[in-house]
Scaffold this motif. Structure first.
Motif, PDB file in Angstrom:
ATOM      1  N   ASN A  13       0.891  -1.368   0.035  1.00 17.92           N
ATOM      2  CA  ASN A  13       0.166   0.149   0.143  1.00 17.92           C
ATOM      3  C   ASN A  13       0.732   1.349  -0.541  1.00 17.92           C
ATOM      4  N   HIS A  56     -12.267   4.366  -0.468  1.00 18.64           N
ATOM      5  CA  HIS A  56     -13.252   2.759   0.403  1.00 18.64           C
ATOM      6  C   HIS A  56     -12.965   2.859   1.153  1.00 18.64           C
ATOM      7  N   ASP A  60      -6.812  -1.199   4.513  1.00 19.01           N
ATOM      8  CA  ASP A  60      -5.927  -1.370   4.066  1.00 19.01           C
ATOM      9  C   ASP A  60      -5.409   0.227   4.131  1.00 19.01           C
ATOM     10  N   HIS A  61      -7.624   0.321   3.603  1.00 19.27           N
ATOM     11  CA  HIS A  61      -7.114   1.865   3.595  1.00 19.27           C
ATOM     12  C   HIS A  61      -7.807   3.121   4.363  1.00 19.27           C
ATOM     13  N   ASP A 133      -8.287   1.912  -5.324  1.00 20.43           N
ATOM     14  CA  ASP A 133      -8.609   0.463  -5.807  1.00 20.43           C
ATOM     15  C   ASP A 133      -9.262   0.688  -6.778  1.00 20.43           C
ATOM     16  N   HIS A 171      -1.928   1.031  -4.970  1.00 14.20           N
ATOM     17  CA  HIS A 171      -0.967  -0.213  -4.148  1.00 14.20           C
ATOM     18  C   HIS A 171       0.673   0.038  -5.808  1.00 14.20           C
TER      19      HIS A 171
END
Ligand code: ZN
Ligand code: FE
Length: 259
Positions: A13, A56, A60-61, A133, A171
């Motif tokens: 990321n 979103h 991982d965000h 993403d 990413h």
């Protein structure tokens, strides 16, 4: 004047850090982990984190949002159609926001998730797109929640932005995306050249981002579903006549999921 740098997080990321060099205020996009941002702030104590942008709901965000807000008091922007921890401002399609003096327009880009948004700053010299993403360099996100129709439409909207738009996705997937792009278009010299360049960059452990939209339109198979050679390859793969760009896109995405 705004400077942008990537703070790596997890295995692949990037948390984008925007710095207003005049006011010493900064913002981050998609802090999936607070630690890289806190470390940067600790090493740069004159800087104040004032804004957190979220594309979103995936962990991982968003994983670092709550802690970063707690320590900085930063304002949290996130998609209206999804849950974002400690969100202050809910954003829907075409909404505008001002961050560090830059105006951003929100693009609702369903597909990867249903509420996914992208942030676009229009500028004659260097327009900026934070695509999360949805649009990756040479690729696109998996369809976890949306349909191929939705994702194709979302990508088509982003693809209409000007050539010089810098694309900051979330990413470092570019090299594996380009391996797939080579399989789709083995005779596309732009794809081959980009594959060789990014192979070299990654060998040197260099970041492959930001990309730009001119390059994406030339090399990203998911923006090229209307190209005859791409349709032909999609037809070969699934043994169908993929008669619309959406069908070609769906065939490419299904192929890439197992590539
Ligand atoms: Zn995601
Ligand atoms: Fe992600």
């Amino acid at each position: 004047m705004i400077q942008i740098q990537a703070l790596p997080a997890f295995s692949d990321n990037y948390i984008w850090l925007l710095q207003d060099m005049t006011s010493k205020r900064c913002a981050v996009v998609d802090p999936g982990d607070a630690e890289p941002v806190l470390t940067w702030l600790a090493h740069n104590p004159e800087w104040r984190l004032t804004d957190i942008l979220v594309t979103h709901h995936h962990a991982d965000h968003t994983g670092g949002v709550e802690q970063l807000k707690r320590v900085s008091g930063a304002r949290v922007y996130g998609p209206a159609a999804e849950n974002t921890p400690v969100r202050d401002v809910s954003l829907a399609d075409n909404d505008q926001l001002t961050v560090l003096g830059l105006t951003f327009t929100v693009y609702a880009v369903p597909g990867h998730t249903l509420g996914h948004i992208a942030f676009y700053h229009a500028d004659s010299r260097t327009p900026l797109l934070f695509s999360g993403d949805t649009l990756f360099a040479a690729g696109c996100g998996r369809l976890f929640e949306g349909t191929p129709e939705q994702m194709h439409h979302s990508l088509s909207r982003l693809a209409e932005l000007s050539d010089n738009t810098l694309v900051y996705c979330a990413h470092e997937y570019t090299l594996s995306n380009l391996r797939f792009a080579v399989a789709v278009e083995p005779n596309n010299p732009d794809v081959i050249q980009r594959f060789e360049q990014v192979t070299q960059w990654r060998h040197e452990n260099r970041i492959s981002l930001p990309s730009n939209l001119a390059l994406e339109r030339k090399t990203n198979p998911f923006l090229r579903a209307d190209v005859p050679a791409v349709k032909k390859k999609a037809d070969e793969r699934n043994g169908a006549d993929n008669s619309t760009p959406v069908a070609v896109f769906a065939a490419l995405r299904a192929w890439k999921d197992k590539f």
